[in-house]
Motif scaffolding. Structure first.
Motif, PDB file in Angstrom:
ATOM      1  N   ARG A 217       0.849  -1.203   0.000  1.00  0.00           N
ATOM      2  CA  ARG A 217       0.000   0.000   0.000  1.00  0.00           C
ATOM      3  C   ARG A 217       0.878   1.243   0.000  1.00  0.00           C
ATOM      4  NH1 ARG A 217      -4.969  -1.385   2.772  1.00  0.00           N
ATOM      5  NH2 ARG A 217      -5.331  -3.589   2.375  1.00  0.00           N
ATOM      6  N   LEU A 218       0.295   2.356  -0.429  1.00  0.00           N
ATOM      7  CA  LEU A 218       1.032   3.621  -0.521  1.00  0.00           C
ATOM      8  C   LEU A 218       0.145   4.759  -0.046  1.00  0.00           C
ATOM      9  CD1 LEU A 218       3.392   5.405  -1.646  1.00  0.00           C
ATOM     10  CD2 LEU A 218       2.213   5.342  -3.853  1.00  0.00           C
ATOM     11  N   ARG A 219       0.692   5.664   0.774  1.00  0.00           N
ATOM     12  CA  ARG A 219      -0.032   6.859   1.209  1.00  0.00           C
ATOM     13  C   ARG A 219       0.894   8.069   1.139  1.00  0.00           C
ATOM     14  NH1 ARG A 219      -3.396   3.659   0.752  1.00  0.00           N
ATOM     15  NH2 ARG A 219      -4.995   2.924   2.222  1.00  0.00           N
ATOM     16  N   LEU A 220       0.300   9.243   0.915  1.00  0.00           N
ATOM     17  CA  LEU A 220       1.053  10.491   0.866  1.00  0.00           C
ATOM     18  C   LEU A 220       0.553  11.436   1.951  1.00  0.00           C
ATOM     19  CD1 LEU A 220       0.967  11.323  -2.980  1.00  0.00           C
ATOM     20  CD2 LEU A 220       2.639   9.945  -1.751  1.00  0.00           C
ATOM     21  N   ALA A 221       1.451  12.322   2.380  1.00  0.00           N
ATOM     22  CA  ALA A 221       1.054  13.398   3.295  1.00  0.00           C
ATOM     23  C   ALA A 221       1.930  14.599   2.994  1.00  0.00           C
ATOM     24  CB  ALA A 221       1.210  12.966   4.750  1.00  0.00           C
ATOM     25  N   TYR A 222       1.308  15.760   2.977  1.00  0.00           N
ATOM     26  CA  TYR A 222       2.068  16.983   2.668  1.00  0.00           C
ATOM     27  C   TYR A 222       1.881  17.981   3.807  1.00  0.00           C
ATOM     28  CZ  TYR A 222       3.715  21.208   0.400  1.00  0.00           C
ATOM     29  OH  TYR A 222       4.409  22.357   0.099  1.00  0.00           O
ATOM     30  N   SER A 223       2.998  18.608   4.211  1.00  0.00           N
ATOM     31  CA  SER A 223       2.908  19.715   5.154  1.00  0.00           C
ATOM     32  C   SER A 223       3.924  20.771   4.734  1.00  0.00           C
ATOM     33  CB  SER A 223       3.184  19.246   6.586  1.00  0.00           C
ATOM     34  OG  SER A 223       4.563  19.059   6.798  1.00  0.00           O
ATOM     35  N   SER A 224       3.664  21.985   5.128  1.00  0.00           N
ATOM     36  CA  SER A 224       4.545  23.088   4.736  1.00  0.00           C
ATOM     37  C   SER A 224       5.925  22.956   5.367  1.00  0.00           C
ATOM     38  CB  SER A 224       3.908  24.421   5.135  1.00  0.00           C
ATOM     39  OG  SER A 224       3.636  24.413   6.532  1.00  0.00           O
ATOM     40  N   ILE A 225       6.048  22.189   6.437  1.00  0.00           N
ATOM     41  CA  ILE A 225       7.331  22.056   7.142  1.00  0.00           C
ATOM     42  C   ILE A 225       8.156  20.931   6.529  1.00  0.00           C
ATOM     43  CG2 ILE A 225       8.411  21.568   9.374  1.00  0.00           C
ATOM     44  CD1 ILE A 225       5.804  22.694  10.648  1.00  0.00           C
ATOM     45  N   THR A 226       7.554  19.749   6.400  1.00  0.00           N
ATOM     46  CA  THR A 226       8.319  18.584   5.936  1.00  0.00           C
ATOM     47  C   THR A 226       8.238  18.395   4.429  1.00  0.00           C
ATOM     48  OG1 THR A 226       6.404  17.160   6.326  1.00  0.00           O
ATOM     49  CG2 THR A 226       7.981  17.395   8.124  1.00  0.00           C
ATOM     50  N   GLY A 227       7.338  19.112   3.758  1.00  0.00           N
ATOM     51  CA  GLY A 227       7.153  18.881   2.339  1.00  0.00           C
ATOM     52  C   GLY A 227       6.331  17.631   2.112  1.00  0.00           C
ATOM     53  N   LEU A 228       6.632  16.905   1.023  1.00  0.00           N
ATOM     54  CA  LEU A 228       5.858  15.716   0.677  1.00  0.00           C
ATOM     55  C   LEU A 228       6.522  14.471   1.254  1.00  0.00           C
ATOM     56  CD1 LEU A 228       3.405  14.657  -0.916  1.00  0.00           C
ATOM     57  CD2 LEU A 228       4.953  14.268  -2.852  1.00  0.00           C
ATOM     58  N   CYS A 229       5.764  13.743   2.056  1.00  0.00           N
ATOM     59  CA  CYS A 229       6.242  12.478   2.622  1.00  0.00           C
ATOM     60  C   CYS A 229       5.420  11.334   2.054  1.00  0.00           C
ATOM     61  CB  CYS A 229       6.129  12.479   4.139  1.00  0.00           C
ATOM     62  SG  CYS A 229       7.303  13.578   4.953  1.00  0.00           S
ATOM     63  N   LEU A 230       6.063  10.201   1.905  1.00  0.00           N
ATOM     64  CA  LEU A 230       5.399   8.996   1.424  1.00  0.00           C
ATOM     65  C   LEU A 230       5.547   7.923   2.481  1.00  0.00           C
ATOM     66  CD1 LEU A 230       7.305  10.291  -1.033  1.00  0.00           C
ATOM     67  CD2 LEU A 230       6.181   8.525  -2.362  1.00  0.00           C
ATOM     68  N   CYS A 231       4.526   7.097   2.584  1.00  0.00           N
ATOM     69  CA  CYS A 231       4.620   5.938   3.461  1.00  0.00           C
ATOM     70  C   CYS A 231       4.257   4.704   2.646  1.00  0.00           C
ATOM     71  CB  CYS A 231       3.686   6.066   4.659  1.00  0.00           C
ATOM     72  SG  CYS A 231       3.895   4.721   5.845  1.00  0.00           S
ATOM     73  N   VAL A 232       5.177   3.768   2.600  1.00  0.00           N
ATOM     74  CA  VAL A 232       4.979   2.534   1.843  1.00  0.00           C
ATOM     75  C   VAL A 232       4.819   1.393   2.826  1.00  0.00           C
ATOM     76  CG1 VAL A 232       6.065   0.920   0.257  1.00  0.00           C
ATOM     77  CG2 VAL A 232       6.293   3.380  -0.121  1.00  0.00           C
ATOM     78  N   TYR A 233       3.733   0.652   2.658  1.00  0.00           N
ATOM     79  CA  TYR A 233       3.557  -0.551   3.477  1.00  0.00           C
ATOM     80  C   TYR A 233       3.923  -1.758   2.625  1.00  0.00           C
ATOM     81  CZ  TYR A 233       1.391  -4.374   6.053  1.00  0.00           C
ATOM     82  OH  TYR A 233       1.173  -5.561   6.715  1.00  0.00           O
ATOM     83  N   LEU A 234       4.895  -2.500   3.077  1.00  0.00           N
ATOM     84  CA  LEU A 234       5.323  -3.706   2.379  1.00  0.00           C
ATOM     85  C   LEU A 234       4.785  -4.913   3.122  1.00  0.00           C
ATOM     86  CD1 LEU A 234       9.020  -2.737   1.622  1.00  0.00           C
ATOM     87  CD2 LEU A 234       7.065  -2.597   0.086  1.00  0.00           C
ATOM     88  N   ALA A 235       3.903  -5.642   2.462  1.00  0.00           N
ATOM     89  CA  ALA A 235       3.311  -6.838   3.069  1.00  0.00           C
ATOM     90  C   ALA A 235       4.084  -8.050   2.597  1.00  0.00           C
ATOM     91  CB  ALA A 235       1.842  -6.947   2.666  1.00  0.00           C
ATOM     92  N   VAL A 236       4.854  -8.628   3.494  1.00  0.00           N
ATOM     93  CA  VAL A 236       5.619  -9.825   3.160  1.00  0.00           C
ATOM     94  C   VAL A 236       5.290 -10.883   4.198  1.00  0.00           C
ATOM     95  CG1 VAL A 236       7.493  -8.518   2.092  1.00  0.00           C
ATOM     96  CG2 VAL A 236       7.599  -9.022   4.529  1.00  0.00           C
ATOM     97  N   PRO A 237       5.549 -12.139   3.877  1.00  0.00           N
ATOM     98  CA  PRO A 237       5.206 -13.202   4.846  1.00  0.00           C
ATOM     99  C   PRO A 237       5.880 -12.985   6.199  1.00  0.00           C
ATOM    100  CG  PRO A 237       5.759 -14.132   2.704  1.00  0.00           C
ATOM    101  CD  PRO A 237       6.072 -12.678   2.611  1.00  0.00           C
ATOM    102  N   THR A 238       5.161 -13.291   7.220  1.00  0.00           N
ATOM    103  CA  THR A 238       5.569 -13.256   8.646  1.00  0.00           C
ATOM    104  C   THR A 238       5.733 -11.854   9.219  1.00  0.00           C
ATOM    105  OG1 THR A 238       7.992 -13.273   8.340  1.00  0.00           O
ATOM    106  CG2 THR A 238       6.847 -15.422   8.321  1.00  0.00           C
ATOM    107  N   ARG A 239       5.708 -10.801   8.393  1.00  0.00           N
ATOM    108  CA  ARG A 239       5.830  -9.477   8.989  1.00  0.00           C
ATOM    109  C   ARG A 239       5.338  -8.408   8.008  1.00  0.00           C
ATOM    110  NH1 ARG A 239      11.034 -10.630   7.169  1.00  0.00           N
ATOM    111  NH2 ARG A 239      12.119  -8.952   6.065  1.00  0.00           N
ATOM    112  N   GLY A 240       5.161  -7.210   8.527  1.00  0.00           N
ATOM    113  CA  GLY A 240       4.832  -6.067   7.688  1.00  0.00           C
ATOM    114  C   GLY A 240       5.725  -4.916   8.086  1.00  0.00           C
ATOM    115  N   GLN A 241       5.961  -4.019   7.122  1.00  0.00           N
ATOM    116  CA  GLN A 241       6.851  -2.895   7.412  1.00  0.00           C
ATOM    117  C   GLN A 241       6.320  -1.631   6.752  1.00  0.00           C
ATOM    118  OE1 GLN A 241      11.100  -3.399   6.605  1.00  0.00           O
ATOM    119  NE2 GLN A 241      11.169  -1.315   5.816  1.00  0.00           N
TER     120      GLN A 241
END
Length: 1156
Positions: free
Chosen positions: A302-326
């Motif tokens: 999965r992929l999500r974005l967030a923008y703020s005037s301080i940090t700029g554009l941030c991305l969060c990537v969820y990697l679903a792999v066996p036995t764990r998620g990150q």
């Protein structure tokens, strides 16, 4: 004292139990061919840009949606006002809505909803809320939603929808999508092509003419725009690894960047303007120990974005792999030549649970999972500032309990109804669906009220029970078992539907208010900050045993003691059996001593301690350095007592009209009411258990004695005399809060209009706490908050809602000086609930004792129990000068300036009893009040007058006369005397009137009767006969003769009929008899000059012919009539009567001439 908050949150299911959404259904016909595609259901939300601004029409307002197959359900919700027509259901025939297929964006004038299906794209153009109301000042309790006219939109218009072209070489349909609105107003839909790449379909601006265009983005170096409906295929080297699993878009610097997280674990960033891939990064580079993962396709990424005037554009990537998620958080950093790179911020690891949804903010990652047992799990973490990657807890609401405990003295039907219709357990949707199944779908249930639904359920279950009975006679126990069987069956049905409606589908975090909501299949739940003391009790074991500090104390050692003590409480809680917990609850309900109940629970624990829990507790207790200090910290944090009253003063004095109107609506919708009041209920339930376990532990401390106390006897004494009573008091208080926040309201009766609290129109509140919050408390709370912070108009949900919940709990706290809650119950005719409230606080609450007695008296009045009411009013009188409510009550008596507050109070109650129509009680209370008014003659006079009036009304003539004679005010006494005479004459109770002694009132009585006799019609009233009887009774024969002679003279002048002559003869005869009783030398009467008898006592002075007052009284001639004169008059009258008998017309000319 402001409550201390923790980093954790608690879920509050703010479902409006009485509201079933009425969706406006719209069907859009898609292409004629159905293409089979199966996508999981999903949900999302859109928050207006100004939802965090107080002075905005869109404050605290958002839209949430859910998708299922070919259907999109949209609901607009506000926490400030109730939105009408706020739900729409869109159905796309022959299509399936794509994941990420709903996107909402606002412009200055419109709200645009962009929807992508597997075969088409659609655009809905709705009016912006600010354009629906011409003025910014919206004062209505209800507002129209933007979906009000959704059915009138031309959704099939070619300019608002398009069929996705089948590009050559593409097999299947798009797998995911996203959409955005450009600055020029064009609607772009980015679709993940099934064989790799991204297709972008563009609709022209909604208010201009134009054609649909399609663009395909591929890794091939050659790019080409495809316009119209005849796309040219671009062949490149693609494989399934290129398939986009999640798409996101952000507009930056006049370009649109499309981010695609693909099956090959790579993140690609495309420039829409340049139609080129500007960035490609392998996400496995950020994953440790990823050996073997490269060969797997990342289906759950999965992929999500967030923008703020301080940090700029941030991305969060969820990697679903066996036995764990990150979760990998990255920041987009511009480099030279319009190129970009990714900077790694943080990698966050999580469990193997199934991820449902997640959200990225400028500081946090929020995740929503479902574990193996199908339980919802919510957590969040700051991606920059966290302790060893530890996630913060969110305490989700467990499903309703499957087992319902029914006491031997309880009715199964009432117990189950109480559980089903409790404000915390079931939505109306779940109950309605269960009812339809139970009735076997015989008829559709309309949108019924909570109370009507309760009756429907009762009828359905009881009918099913009756139809199953084949025997005519069976024992009470058998019937009870049947009841339990059928009600448990219906309860199980409700549980199934509630579980289905509680299925989590999405998570949303408002970037403007920081409000976090869980989007479930049947409702929306809200996450509220958890108070630190609640957090300690709710905290999961793995977190509790790893925590080293708590915000409720600054002392590090003290904090460790508190955490150790809470760990002991956790052991106590686990050791308390369900049966003993029920017994403790019942003991509190029946007003038994909490301390004694705790001792019984402890005895049970000690006798059934097979797991050596007590020994474990004792070992832990020995690790606590200063247990007394730790307990005092907890008790201080649990105590809601405050010196100042909530909401003192007017709402935000000096604020603008806009501000005042906005504040008058803030958190006023039925959704907000439900959330806030359920939060208070959950807090009360948690803290009641906390206090229960702490009380048991304190009793256990006393058992252990010196074995665990280093300080010995002094600490034990402090525990016994101070801490245990305080804990017991807190337990009773939280039990009360828990009770009232689950007590349903009853239908309003006719109000006695006794209270100072205004009766307000309310939106069918379900509990008495909701009623209180809607009618009164919300205004007081908002006033308090904005008196403290004049300048801030930002509505930050975690800060605001925790303040509102804390202040509402303080308003309800029985030990605080405010008395608004009972006032509100009285003003809204909740008499049964108010009686129960007073009963529950009676034994232990020492605040507002008199006020509670007064309120209880009003309840008894409303229920027709007058004597009980009088007893309560008398008991309240002793507290009049001590309690603010009673002082305010007596301060409204402007018209009767009594000398003391207590007399003012008595006047208030007397008028109350008079309004209800209880004269006997008025007499009793007025007699008591007279003893208070020993030095106040005006009050005494008023009270005696009241007593006289009610005795007279009741027909207690002797008592009325006695009250009259006691009156110290001569003018009031005369008024009462006049009333006594008139009333007894009208009732023809002349015997009583004549026989009263009239000590020192003889002349006044005569004067009154004479005045009445001379002023009224002779034949209609018998005042002359009364006066005659009065004088005869006192042997005053001359006066009696004078009266009858005067009566006869007036009859001769005014009643010239045969009947008048007959009466005149009798009058003269009576006058003769009177004078014959007197010795001859005294047998005479005085006859005033003609006309004198018509001047009534107290008549206004007469004027002369010039209009001036006569300076001297007119001298009149006085005639003396002796017995012989009267005999002549008698003979003359009898002769006239004889003539009239033989010649009737002569009666009319028969007059009376004054005797010579």
């Amino acid at each position: 004292m402001a409550a201390v908050l923790e980093r954790s949150f608690i879920e509050i299911c703010g479902f409006e139990r009485e509201t079933l959404h009425r969706f406006r259904e719209v069907t859009l016909s898609g292409p004629g061919v159905f293409v089979s595609s199966k996508f999981p259901d999903s949900a999302g939300a859109f928050h207006y840009e100004e939802s965090g601004k107080l002075l905005s029409v869109t404050s605290n307002r958002f839209i949430h949606w859910s998708t299922s197959g070919d259907t999109v359900q949209l609901v607009e919700q506000s926490l400030d006002t109730n939105l009408l027509n706020n739900a729409a259901k869109l159905r796309f025939t022959h299509c399936t809505v794509l994941p990420g297929g709903v996107h909402i964006q606002e412009t200055l004038n419109n709200v645009l909803i962009l929807i992508s299906t597997n075969q088409s794209v659609h655009r809905l153009v709705l009016p912006h809320p600010t354009r629906m109301y011409r003025s910014e000042l919206v004062t209505e309790l209800h507002m129209q939603s933007i979906f009000t006219d959704v059915g009138k939109l031309s959704l099939q218009d070619p300019s608002h929808s398009a069929i996705i072209p089948n590009l050559v070489g593409h097999a299947g349909s798009p797998s995911t999508s996203t959409a955005w609105l450009s600055h020029q107003g064009e609607a772009h839909y980015a679709l993940a092509s099934p064989d790799g790449g991204i297709m972008v379909v563009t609709l022209p601006p909604h208010d201009t003419q134009g054609s649909v265009s399609v663009l395909e983005l591929k890794r091939s170096s050659m790019m080409q725009r495809l316009s119209g409906w005849m796309p040219t295929a671009i062949r490149g080297e693609h494989g399934p690894a290129d398939l986009a699993l999640s798409l996101a878009v952000r507009e930056l610097e006049e370009d649109s960047f499309i981010f695609a997280l693909c099956q090959d674990h790579k993140l690609r960033m495309w420039s829409f303007r340049e139609q080129a891939c500007l960035l490609e990064a392998d996400m496995l580079d950020y994953m440790p120990a990823c050996k073997g993962v490269k060969r797997l396709s990342g289906q759950g990424h999965r992929l999500r974005l967030a923008y703020s005037s301080i940090t700029g554009l941030c991305l969060c990537v969820y990697l679903a792999v066996p036995t764990r998620g990150q979760f990998t958080v990255l920041q987009l950093v511009p480099t030279d030549n319009n190129r970009y790179s990714l900077e790694h911020i943080s990698s966050l690891f999580t469990t193997q649970d199934t991820l449902v949804d997640f959200a990225l903010t400028s500081t946090d990652v929020w995740g929503l999972w479902v574990d193996d047992s199908n339980t919802t799990v919510v957590k969040y973490i700051s991606f920059e500032h966290n302790t060893a990657g530890q996630w913060n807890q969110v305490f989700v609401q467990p499903p309703p309990e499957e087992e319902v405990h029914i006491g031997v003295d309880q009715d199964p039907r009432e117990t189950y109804l109480e559980v089903l219709f409790s404000p915390l357990r079931f939505t109306s949707s779940a109950i309605v669906k269960a009812l339809q199944i139970y009735r076997r779908g015989s008829e559709k249930i309309a949108d019924v009220s909570w109370e009507s639904l309760r009756k429907e359920v009762t009828v359905a279950v009881e009918s099913e029970l009756q139809s199953s009975v084949t025997e005519f006679e069976f024992s009470q126990e058998e019937y009870r078992q049947l009841q339990v069987e059928f009600w448990s069956k219906f309860h199980a049905c409700c549980l199934q539907y509630q579980e289905a409606l509680s299925t989590p589908m999405g998570l949303t975090v408002s970037p403007h208010t920081s409000m976090v909501c869980l989007l479930k299949k049947g409702f929306v739940s809200f996450l509220l900050p958890c108070f630190a003391v609640d957090h300690l009790y709710l905290c999961y074991d793995e977190y509790l045993f790893s925590e080293e500090e708590t915000p409720i104390t600054d002392d590090v050692e003290g904090g460790r003691d508190v955490l150790q003590l809470v760990q002991c409480l956790r052991l106590v809680s686990d050791a308390v059996s369900g049966e003993m917990a029920y017994e403790m609850e019942k003991a509190l309900e029946h007003l038994e001593s909490p301390e004694r109940a705790a001792e019984l629970v402890l005895e049970n624990m000690l006798s059934n301690d097979s797991d050596n829990v007590i020994e474990d507790i004792q070992n832990k207790l020995q690790d606590i350095r200063n247990p007394m200090a730790a307990m005092m910290v907890l008790l201080r944090e649990l105590d809601l007592e405050t010196d100042s009253e909530v909401g003192e003063g007017p709402i935000t004095p000096g604020q603008s009209l806009n501000m005042r109107i906005s504040l008058s609506q803030l958190y006023g919708s039925s959704s907000a009411v439900s959330v806030v009041c359920q939060a208070v209920c959950h807090m009360s339930m948690t803290r009641a258990l906390f206090c229960r376990d702490l009380l048991i532990l304190q009793k256990l401390y006393l058992r252990f004695g010196d074995n665990v106390f280093l300080g010995g006897g002094a600490q034990l004494l402090q525990l016994q005399q101070d801490l245990i009573p305080r804990c017991s008091h807190l337990l009773s208080s939280y039990h009360l809060l828990k009770h009232i926040s689950q007590t349903s309201t009853q239908n309003k009766l006719v109000s006695l209009n006794l209270s100072l609290c205004p009766v307000c129109a309310v939106l069918s509140p379900q509990t008495v706490v909701e009623l209180f919050y809607q009618t009164l408390a919300r205004k007081l709370i908002i006033s308090q908050i904005y008196c403290q912070q004049h300048s801030s108009s930002l509505l930050l949900w975690p800060h605001m809602v925790s303040n509102v919940v804390q202040l509402l709990a303080q308003l309800l706290w029985p030990s605080n000086p405010g008395f608004q809650f009972p006032e509100c119950l009285m003003a809204n005719c909740q008499y049964t609930q108010l009686q129960e409230y007073v009963r529950l606080i009676g034994p232990w609450c020492q605040v507002n004792i008199g006020s509670c007695r007064f309120m209880l008296g009003q309840c008894y009045l409303a229920n027709g129990e007058g004597q009980k009411a009088l007893q309560c009013f008398q008991e309240a009188a002793t507290e009049v000068e001590k309690e603010e409510f009673l002082m305010r009550l007596t301060g409204t008596e402007d018209e009767e300036a009594a000398s003391t507050p207590r007399l003012q109070y008595f006047n208030k109650v007397l008028r109350l009893l008079e309004d209800v129509g209880l004269p006997e009680l008025v007499i009793q209370l007025a007699s008591l009040a007279i003893t208070e008014a020993t030095d106040d003659f005006s009050s005494q006079a008023a009270l005696w007058t009241r007593i006289f009036k009610h005795h007279l009304d009741l027909g207690h003539n002797s008592e009325a006369y006695e009250a009259l004679t006691q009156n110290p005010d001569s003018s009031m006494k005369l008024d009462c005397l006049r009333q006594l005479v008139v009333v007894l004459c009208e009732r023809s109770q002349l015997q009583d009137l004549v026989q009263f002694p009239y000590v020192n009132l003889h002349d006044e009585v005569v004067s009154i009767i004479e005045s009445r006799a001379r002023g009224l019609d002779l034949l209609a009233h018998n005042y002359y006969e009364l006066l005659y009887a009065f004088h005869i009774n006192r042997h005053n024969y001359r006066k009696a003769g004078t009266v009858m002679f005067e009566f006869g003279m007036r009859l001769g002048r005014e009643v010239r009929t045969r009947l008048g002559l007959q009466k005149q003869v009798n009058c003269y005869l009576a006058a003769l008899n009177c004078l014959r009783f007197i010795r001859p030398e005294y047998a005479w009467i005085v006859q005033p000059a003609s006309g004198a008898m018509y001047e009534r006592p107290g008549a206004s002075p007469k004027r002369n012919s010039d209009g001036e007052f006569s300076s001297e009284p007119v001298k009149r001639q006085v005639d003396i009539l002796e017995l012989g004169d009267l005999e002549k008059e008698y003979i003359l009258s009898r002769s006239r009567l004889t003539l009239a008998q033989h010649h009737p017309p002569s009666a009319s000319i028969a007059g009376t001439s004054p005797p010579s």
